[in-house]
Design a protein around this motif. Structure first.
Motif, PDB file in Angstrom:
ATOM      1  N   ALA A 173      34.881  28.220  39.933  1.00 17.74           N
ATOM      2  CA  ALA A 173      36.827  27.557  39.539  1.00 17.74           C
ATOM      3  C   ALA A 173      37.263  28.026  38.938  1.00 17.74           C
ATOM      4  O   ALA A 173      37.162  28.314  38.330  1.00 17.74           O
ATOM      5  N   TYR A 174      38.169  28.235  39.717  1.00 13.35           N
ATOM      6  CA  TYR A 174      39.993  28.505  38.697  1.00 13.35           C
ATOM      7  C   TYR A 174      40.697  27.488  37.568  1.00 13.35           C
ATOM      8  O   TYR A 174      40.166  26.304  37.890  1.00 13.35           O
ATOM      9  N   GLY A 175      40.680  28.164  36.480  1.00  6.18           N
ATOM     10  CA  GLY A 175      40.919  27.405  35.172  1.00  6.18           C
ATOM     11  C   GLY A 175      42.155  27.174  34.752  1.00  6.18           C
ATOM     12  O   GLY A 175      42.940  28.165  35.634  1.00  6.18           O
ATOM     13  N   PRO A 176      43.119  27.042  33.995  1.00  2.83           N
ATOM     14  CA  PRO A 176      44.175  27.152  33.457  1.00  2.83           C
ATOM     15  C   PRO A 176      43.666  28.330  32.709  1.00  2.83           C
ATOM     16  O   PRO A 176      45.308  28.716  33.690  1.00  2.83           O
ATOM     17  N   SER A 177      43.249  29.255  32.621  1.00  4.19           N
ATOM     18  CA  SER A 177      43.227  30.767  31.682  1.00  4.19           C
ATOM     19  C   SER A 177      43.290  31.851  32.532  1.00  4.19           C
ATOM     20  O   SER A 177      43.222  32.916  32.269  1.00  4.19           O
ATOM     21  N   THR A 178      42.711  31.151  33.648  1.00  3.01           N
ATOM     22  CA  THR A 178      41.991  32.358  35.303  1.00  3.01           C
ATOM     23  C   THR A 178      43.185  33.216  36.172  1.00  3.01           C
ATOM     24  O   THR A 178      44.607  32.649  35.892  1.00  3.01           O
ATOM     25  N   GLU A 179      42.816  33.914  36.388  1.00  2.00           N
ATOM     26  CA  GLU A 179      43.751  34.929  37.041  1.00  2.00           C
ATOM     27  C   GLU A 179      43.944  33.614  37.988  1.00  2.00           C
ATOM     28  O   GLU A 179      43.345  33.790  38.975  1.00  2.00           O
ATOM     29  N   LYS A 180      45.235  34.968  39.321  1.00  2.00           N
ATOM     30  CA  LYS A 180      45.364  34.710  40.568  1.00  2.00           C
ATOM     31  C   LYS A 180      44.156  34.792  41.163  1.00  2.00           C
ATOM     32  O   LYS A 180      43.769  35.751  40.956  1.00  2.00           O
ATOM     33  N   PRO A 181      43.956  33.954  42.571  1.00  2.59           N
ATOM     34  CA  PRO A 181      43.325  34.625  43.416  1.00  2.59           C
ATOM     35  C   PRO A 181      43.313  35.793  43.964  1.00  2.59           C
ATOM     36  O   PRO A 181      43.808  36.086  44.309  1.00  2.59           O
ATOM     37  N   LYS A 182      42.359  36.712  44.122  1.00  2.45           N
ATOM     38  CA  LYS A 182      42.314  37.761  44.810  1.00  2.45           C
ATOM     39  C   LYS A 182      43.037  37.943  46.020  1.00  2.45           C
ATOM     40  O   LYS A 182      42.447  36.971  46.607  1.00  2.45           O
ATOM     41  N   ASP A 183      43.063  39.395  46.127  1.00  5.87           N
ATOM     42  CA  ASP A 183      43.597  39.495  47.679  1.00  5.87           C
ATOM     43  C   ASP A 183      42.576  39.995  48.621  1.00  5.87           C
ATOM     44  O   ASP A 183      42.270  41.364  48.035  1.00  5.87           O
ATOM     45  N   LEU A 184      42.346  38.931  49.140  1.00  4.90           N
ATOM     46  CA  LEU A 184      40.786  39.575  49.527  1.00  4.90           C
ATOM     47  C   LEU A 184      41.306  40.667  50.907  1.00  4.90           C
ATOM     48  O   LEU A 184      40.341  41.101  51.963  1.00  4.90           O
ATOM     49  N   SER A 185      42.311  40.543  51.187  1.00  2.00           N
ATOM     50  CA  SER A 185      43.125  41.899  52.488  1.00  2.00           C
ATOM     51  C   SER A 185      42.969  43.133  52.158  1.00  2.00           C
ATOM     52  O   SER A 185      43.273  43.806  53.217  1.00  2.00           O
ATOM     53  N   HIS A 186      43.113  43.008  50.940  1.00  2.00           N
ATOM     54  CA  HIS A 186      43.540  44.717  50.497  1.00  2.00           C
ATOM     55  C   HIS A 186      42.646  45.159  50.122  1.00  2.00           C
ATOM     56  O   HIS A 186      41.628  44.161  49.072  1.00  2.00           O
ATOM     57  N   ALA A 187      42.249  46.601  49.836  1.00  2.00           N
ATOM     58  CA  ALA A 187      41.038  46.901  48.762  1.00  2.00           C
ATOM     59  C   ALA A 187      41.979  47.644  47.720  1.00  2.00           C
ATOM     60  O   ALA A 187      42.895  48.412  47.748  1.00  2.00           O
ATOM     61  N   HIS A 188      41.395  47.226  46.143  1.00  2.00           N
ATOM     62  CA  HIS A 188      42.403  48.290  45.203  1.00  2.00           C
ATOM     63  C   HIS A 188      41.633  49.758  45.518  1.00  2.00           C
ATOM     64  O   HIS A 188      40.564  49.458  44.538  1.00  2.00           O
ATOM     65  N   VAL A 189      42.074  50.837  45.110  1.00  2.00           N
ATOM     66  CA  VAL A 189      41.658  52.065  44.796  1.00  2.00           C
ATOM     67  C   VAL A 189      42.047  52.644  43.694  1.00  2.00           C
ATOM     68  O   VAL A 189      43.420  52.667  43.556  1.00  2.00           O
ATOM     69  N   VAL A 190      41.340  53.109  42.800  1.00  2.00           N
ATOM     70  CA  VAL A 190      41.493  53.562  41.329  1.00  2.00           C
ATOM     71  C   VAL A 190      41.107  54.778  41.501  1.00  2.00           C
ATOM     72  O   VAL A 190      40.008  55.316  41.695  1.00  2.00           O
ATOM     73  N   LEU A 191      42.157  56.187  41.098  1.00  2.00           N
ATOM     74  CA  LEU A 191      41.890  57.462  41.626  1.00  2.00           C
ATOM     75  C   LEU A 191      41.436  58.004  40.487  1.00  2.00           C
ATOM     76  O   LEU A 191      42.805  57.852  39.319  1.00  2.00           O
ATOM     77  N   LYS A 192      40.164  59.134  39.944  1.00  2.00           N
ATOM     78  CA  LYS A 192      39.866  59.525  38.497  1.00  2.00           C
ATOM     79  C   LYS A 192      39.932  60.453  38.838  1.00  2.00           C
ATOM     80  O   LYS A 192      38.311  61.122  39.374  1.00  2.00           O
ATOM     81  N   GLY A 251      39.538  43.166  47.974  1.00  2.00           N
ATOM     82  CA  GLY A 251      39.134  42.495  47.228  1.00  2.00           C
ATOM     83  C   GLY A 251      38.952  42.455  45.373  1.00  2.00           C
ATOM     84  O   GLY A 251      38.554  41.927  44.784  1.00  2.00           O
ATOM     85  N   GLU A 252      38.281  43.440  46.005  1.00  2.00           N
ATOM     86  CA  GLU A 252      37.909  44.660  44.824  1.00  2.00           C
ATOM     87  C   GLU A 252      38.669  45.426  44.150  1.00  2.00           C
ATOM     88  O   GLU A 252      39.265  46.473  44.940  1.00  2.00           O
ATOM     89  N   LYS A 253      38.599  46.188  42.776  1.00  2.00           N
ATOM     90  CA  LYS A 253      39.094  47.232  42.567  1.00  2.00           C
ATOM     91  C   LYS A 253      37.961  48.288  42.597  1.00  2.00           C
ATOM     92  O   LYS A 253      36.889  48.439  41.948  1.00  2.00           O
ATOM     93  N   ASN A 254      38.441  49.435  43.134  1.00  2.00           N
ATOM     94  CA  ASN A 254      37.471  50.702  43.570  1.00  2.00           C
ATOM     95  C   ASN A 254      37.367  51.689  42.883  1.00  2.00           C
ATOM     96  O   ASN A 254      38.833  52.350  43.351  1.00  2.00           O
ATOM     97  N   VAL A 255      36.757  52.463  42.044  1.00  2.00           N
ATOM     98  CA  VAL A 255      37.064  53.680  40.514  1.00  2.00           C
ATOM     99  C   VAL A 255      36.506  54.849  41.832  1.00  2.00           C
ATOM    100  O   VAL A 255      35.364  54.602  42.307  1.00  2.00           O
ATOM    101  N   ILE A 256      37.219  55.197  41.942  1.00  2.00           N
ATOM    102  CA  ILE A 256      37.228  56.522  42.425  1.00  2.00           C
ATOM    103  C   ILE A 256      37.033  57.679  41.423  1.00  2.00           C
ATOM    104  O   ILE A 256      38.073  58.391  41.683  1.00  2.00           O
ATOM    105  N   VAL A 257      35.943  58.399  41.345  1.00  2.00           N
ATOM    106  CA  VAL A 257      36.225  59.651  40.616  1.00  2.00           C
ATOM    107  C   VAL A 257      35.445  60.999  41.326  1.00  2.00           C
ATOM    108  O   VAL A 257      34.563  61.256  41.746  1.00  2.00           O
ATOM    109  N   ARG A 258      36.647  61.601  40.921  1.00  2.00           N
ATOM    110  CA  ARG A 258      36.267  62.985  41.307  1.00  2.00           C
ATOM    111  C   ARG A 258      36.593  64.152  40.681  1.00  2.00           C
ATOM    112  O   ARG A 258      37.030  64.237  40.258  1.00  2.00           O
ATOM    113  N   ASN A 259      35.834  65.513  40.826  1.00  2.00           N
ATOM    114  CA  ASN A 259      35.516  66.181  40.036  1.00  2.00           C
ATOM    115  C   ASN A 259      35.837  67.888  40.416  1.00  2.00           C
ATOM    116  O   ASN A 259      35.340  68.206  41.951  1.00  2.00           O
TER     117      ASN A 259
END
Length: 342
Positions: A173-192, A251-259
């Protein structure tokens, strides 16, 4: 991926009395479900007009006509008529068990009360979990949401079994110091991106996901997308381009690492005398590589060496960085001074 089933059973002694009519039975039992989805146990029995006995691979049985029955939890049972003759010293019976679907139910528990709660949504591989849903053994992507609770997404393995599969998970459950609910409609993509030239982070000339550019943030780039199978495209001068299809989760942070792999670079060597006359070196090397007839060189650090009879050799360290332009080595050779005899 199929795994041989070693059958553990009891044998009735009357069927194993050694005589000339006995034949060894070889059971070749396989499963259409991979071993990692459960290691099943199976039971094989032979039935004739007088008795029914269980057998295992390698047992000796009397020749005759039988009904062979095979049972394994989580798989379809099978029966067949067989005839074992004394003409052959071994009777081979092969069969592949077919997995059955399992009914799916859920038991979602609140982290606050410890009691069962009804989630707002449950999806399996991005499709709603219905009451009549049945699944074969395998791995599935489950996602659960409930207002006031952190969304959960997890890859869960369903093993082979004849029992109902219960999806039992605890939602936090979310508490007073908990982050806001994640947006499950989008994927968060991080490119390294990392360069193969110096193994350091690198900034591309362009990086897009389904044609939309990433947003630069410190050493990384980020973007949000609804598409769970977007197309990634990366371009950088002096490097091979990357075009590939990704698998990302909403709804997740997707880290993509490429060489990024640097391209071989064209190069030119111009050796002249102090008077400006063009010279052709007898030895021309980068490290141990003879480059007199080479046209391209892989970016990197090298020791350059050139020598011509009558001139002082040139030896120096160079660094060829990734680029589309030719790498030019221009050097002036000094003639060796000679002492005239009197």
């Amino acid at each position: 991926m199929f795994k041989r089933c070693f059958l553990s059973v009891f044998i009735i002694a009357a069927m194993l009395i050694a005589d000339q009519d006995q034949v060894q039975i070889e059971l070749q039992i396989t499963y259409n479900s991979p071993a990692e989805y459960g290691t099943p146990n199976c039971k094989v029995s032979l039935k004739n007009q007088t008795q029914t006995v269980q057998v295992k691979d390698g047992d000796m049985v009397n020749a005759g006509k039988y009904i062979i029955s095979l049972e394994s939890k989580g798989y379809q049972n099978h029966s067949d008529e067989i005839s074992i003759t004394k003409d052959n010293h071994k009777f081979v019976f092969a069969y592949q068990f077919i997995a059955v679907k399992r009914k799916i139910s859920n038991k979602i528990i609140s982290s606050v009360t410890g009691k069962v709660i009804t989630p707002d949504t449950i999806t399996v591989n991005d499709k709603p979990l219905t009451k009549d849903l049945e699944l074969l053994p395998g791995q599935y992507d489950f996602a659960i949401t409930k207002k006031g609770y952190m969304p959960m997404r997890k890859i869960i393995t369903i093993l082979a079994s004849d029992k109902e599969f219960v999806l039992e998970q605890k939602l936090k459950a979310y508490g007073p110091s908990t982050e806001k609910p994640k947006d499950l409609s989008h994927a968060h993509v991080v490119l390294k991106l990392v360069s193969d030239f110096n193994r350091k982070p690198i900034t591309p000339d362009s990086s897009t996901l389904d044609g939309k550019p990433f947003v630069k943030k410190k050493e990384n780039a980020e973007i949000r997308t609804k598409n769970t199978n977007p197309t990634l495209e990366i371009k950088k001068r002096g490097y091979y381009s990357i075009i590939e299809y990704l698998r990302v989760h909403r709804g997740e942070k997707n880290v993509i690492v490429r060489n990024l792999v640097s391209k071989p670079r064209k190069f030119q060597v111009n050796i002249v005398s102090s008077s400006g006359k063009s010279l052709t070196p007898q030895q021309l090397k980068l490290g141990k590589q003879d480059i007199r007839y080479a046209q391209h060189i892989k970016p990197g650090k090298y020791e350059f060496y050139a020598s011509i009879e009558g001139y002082q050799p040139i030896k120096k360290n160079i660094e060829v960085i990734p680029d589309e332009k030719p790498y030019v080595i221009h050097e002036v050779m000094q003639a060796v001074e000679t002492t005239k005899k009197k």
